[in-house]
Design a protein around this motif. Sequence first.
Motif, PDB file in Angstrom:
ATOM      1  N   THR A 105      11.029   7.671  -6.201  1.00 60.90           N
ATOM      2  CA  THR A 105       9.933   6.965  -6.471  1.00 60.90           C
ATOM      3  C   THR A 105       9.689   5.867  -7.515  1.00 60.90           C
ATOM      4  OG1 THR A 105       9.487   8.742  -8.208  1.00 60.90           O
ATOM      5  CG2 THR A 105       8.340   9.107  -6.412  1.00 60.90           C
ATOM      6  N   VAL A 106      11.145   5.666  -7.655  1.00 57.39           N
ATOM      7  CA  VAL A 106      11.383   4.376  -8.863  1.00 57.39           C
ATOM      8  C   VAL A 106      11.310   3.108  -8.100  1.00 57.39           C
ATOM      9  CG1 VAL A 106      12.970   3.424 -10.481  1.00 57.39           C
ATOM     10  CG2 VAL A 106      12.510   5.747 -10.448  1.00 57.39           C
ATOM     11  N   ASP A 107      10.547   2.047  -8.459  1.00 58.83           N
ATOM     12  CA  ASP A 107      10.382   0.942  -7.466  1.00 58.83           C
ATOM     13  C   ASP A 107      11.398  -0.075  -8.216  1.00 58.83           C
ATOM     14  OD1 ASP A 107       9.707  -1.301  -6.188  1.00 58.83           O
ATOM     15  OD2 ASP A 107       7.677  -1.487  -6.974  1.00 58.83           O
ATOM     16  N   PRO A 108      12.488  -0.288  -7.358  1.00 63.24           N
ATOM     17  CA  PRO A 108      13.506  -1.077  -7.691  1.00 63.24           C
ATOM     18  C   PRO A 108      13.126  -2.482  -7.863  1.00 63.24           C
ATOM     19  CG  PRO A 108      13.816  -0.464  -5.298  1.00 63.24           C
ATOM     20  CD  PRO A 108      12.947   0.518  -5.971  1.00 63.24           C
ATOM     21  N   SER A 109      12.382  -2.962  -7.136  1.00 70.26           N
ATOM     22  CA  SER A 109      11.824  -4.404  -7.183  1.00 70.26           C
ATOM     23  C   SER A 109      11.121  -4.700  -8.365  1.00 70.26           C
ATOM     24  CB  SER A 109      11.011  -5.026  -5.907  1.00 70.26           C
ATOM     25  OG  SER A 109       9.795  -4.044  -6.098  1.00 70.26           O
ATOM     26  N   ALA A 110      10.432  -3.674  -8.918  1.00 69.56           N
ATOM     27  CA  ALA A 110       9.784  -4.043 -10.203  1.00 69.56           C
ATOM     28  C   ALA A 110      10.572  -4.161 -11.367  1.00 69.56           C
ATOM     29  CB  ALA A 110       8.963  -2.807 -10.527  1.00 69.56           C
ATOM     30  N   ALA A 111      11.616  -3.422 -11.205  1.00 69.83           N
ATOM     31  CA  ALA A 111      12.864  -3.451 -12.321  1.00 69.83           C
ATOM     32  C   ALA A 111      13.368  -4.902 -12.180  1.00 69.83           C
ATOM     33  CB  ALA A 111      13.851  -2.291 -12.122  1.00 69.83           C
ATOM     34  N   SER A 149      15.044  -0.156   3.130  1.00 65.68           N
ATOM     35  CA  SER A 149      15.956  -1.338   2.676  1.00 65.68           C
ATOM     36  C   SER A 149      16.009  -1.175   1.054  1.00 65.68           C
ATOM     37  CB  SER A 149      15.876  -2.623   3.240  1.00 65.68           C
ATOM     38  OG  SER A 149      14.769  -3.238   2.670  1.00 65.68           O
ATOM     39  N   GLN A 150      14.860  -0.843   0.457  1.00 66.72           N
ATOM     40  CA  GLN A 150      14.803  -1.116  -0.831  1.00 66.72           C
ATOM     41  C   GLN A 150      14.976   0.117  -1.723  1.00 66.72           C
ATOM     42  OE1 GLN A 150      10.739  -2.528  -1.601  1.00 66.72           O
ATOM     43  NE2 GLN A 150      11.134  -4.373  -0.294  1.00 66.72           N
ATOM     44  N   GLY A 151      15.322   1.258  -0.780  1.00 67.12           N
ATOM     45  CA  GLY A 151      15.689   2.391  -1.367  1.00 67.12           C
ATOM     46  C   GLY A 151      14.689   3.469  -1.815  1.00 67.12           C
ATOM     47  N   LEU A 152      13.365   3.112  -1.226  1.00 61.42           N
ATOM     48  CA  LEU A 152      12.466   3.898  -1.466  1.00 61.42           C
ATOM     49  C   LEU A 152      12.089   5.083  -0.470  1.00 61.42           C
ATOM     50  CD1 LEU A 152       9.810   1.354  -2.855  1.00 61.42           C
ATOM     51  CD2 LEU A 152      10.721   3.189  -4.274  1.00 61.42           C
ATOM     52  N   LEU A 153      12.379   4.695   0.884  1.00 64.39           N
ATOM     53  CA  LEU A 153      12.340   5.526   1.753  1.00 64.39           C
ATOM     54  C   LEU A 153      13.702   5.868   2.533  1.00 64.39           C
ATOM     55  CD1 LEU A 153       8.819   4.426   3.262  1.00 64.39           C
ATOM     56  CD2 LEU A 153       9.291   6.256   1.803  1.00 64.39           C
ATOM     57  N   SER A 177       0.728  -1.169  -0.186  1.00 65.48           N
ATOM     58  CA  SER A 177       0.115  -0.067  -0.030  1.00 65.48           C
ATOM     59  C   SER A 177       0.785   1.375   0.000  1.00 65.48           C
ATOM     60  CB  SER A 177      -0.936   0.089   1.189  1.00 65.48           C
ATOM     61  OG  SER A 177      -1.807  -1.043   1.040  1.00 65.48           O
ATOM     62  N   LEU A 178       1.726   1.172   0.809  1.00 67.78           N
ATOM     63  CA  LEU A 178       2.889   2.370   0.861  1.00 67.78           C
ATOM     64  C   LEU A 178       3.698   2.453  -0.518  1.00 67.78           C
ATOM     65  CD1 LEU A 178       4.229   2.102   4.410  1.00 67.78           C
ATOM     66  CD2 LEU A 178       2.635   3.682   3.700  1.00 67.78           C
ATOM     67  N   VAL A 191       5.069   5.256  -5.638  1.00 73.15           N
ATOM     68  CA  VAL A 191       5.427   4.886  -7.238  1.00 73.15           C
ATOM     69  C   VAL A 191       4.232   5.705  -7.723  1.00 73.15           C
ATOM     70  CG1 VAL A 191       5.299   3.377  -9.066  1.00 73.15           C
ATOM     71  CG2 VAL A 191       6.334   2.717  -6.744  1.00 73.15           C
ATOM     72  N   GLY A 192       3.135   5.861  -7.558  1.00 77.47           N
ATOM     73  CA  GLY A 192       1.727   6.402  -7.968  1.00 77.47           C
ATOM     74  C   GLY A 192       1.807   8.046  -8.044  1.00 77.47           C
ATOM     75  N   GLY A 193       2.841   8.523  -7.053  1.00 84.74           N
ATOM     76  CA  GLY A 193       2.944  10.113  -7.319  1.00 84.74           C
ATOM     77  C   GLY A 193       2.308  10.918  -5.962  1.00 84.74           C
ATOM     78  N   ARG A 194       1.621  10.103  -5.266  1.00 86.30           N
ATOM     79  CA  ARG A 194       0.914  10.643  -4.246  1.00 86.30           C
ATOM     80  C   ARG A 194       2.023  11.446  -3.390  1.00 86.30           C
ATOM     81  NH1 ARG A 194      -3.196   8.615   0.450  1.00 86.30           N
ATOM     82  NH2 ARG A 194      -3.175  10.331   1.664  1.00 86.30           N
TER      83      ARG A 194
END
Length: 225
Positions: A75-81, A58-62, A16-17, A22-25
């Motif tokens: 805002t780039v999701d590394p897990s998706a890449a 740990s994933q670099g988003l926050l 959810s977070l 990623v959605g830009g909120r």
Amino acid sequence: MQPASRTNLTDSAGESLRSEIVGGRWNVGDRIPNEAALAELLTVSRGTVREAVRALVSQGLLETRQGSGTYVRSTVDPSAALRRMKRAGLRDQWEARAALDVEAARLAALRHTPADVVKMRRLLQARGTAADGGHEAFIRRDIAFHKSVVEASGNTAMIELYDFFTGAIAETIQATLGGDLPEPDGPAHEAIVDAVASGDPERAAAAIRAFVAPVLLELDRLLAQ
């Protein structure tokens, strides 16, 4: 923001977070709501929120700042890449690995220290063969050796990228141990260290290209069948 499901609360809260980010909120640099507010929005405990935030850090988003709060780092999701990369063909994965290793070896030839070379030789000696402790242990030792070359490049982004690709790279190594693809031998690995130690970036790049060439040729043959 949707309440978290009860199946796996931490994963659900994290997703959810992630969707909000990623959605830009929330934009890069924005401070996200505090733990209590997120717990209320997601209808989960503060402990669950804490674990979800820790995973996204740990994933670099926050990123968390002591005494200030939690902020959006990317805002780039590394897990998706990574998921997209893992869906790529084996040859594409090997080519990507080769491109990373070639540039890392070039930079390592220019920037290495004597201690870097000592470390590479030590890890190469410890690498052994797949018969020593099984395939999984061998893959870990092999990755440790190749990572030491990347670390000698002195390029922080490249080191982080190598860590990011470690799972996919492990799968490419596993593929060479399954009998279908040739595993680069000891001399091919030694040539990489010698080339880096020589200080010649083109020699180092050539050593990597020679290292991966037999695998790429065999993949081409298999794909042509």
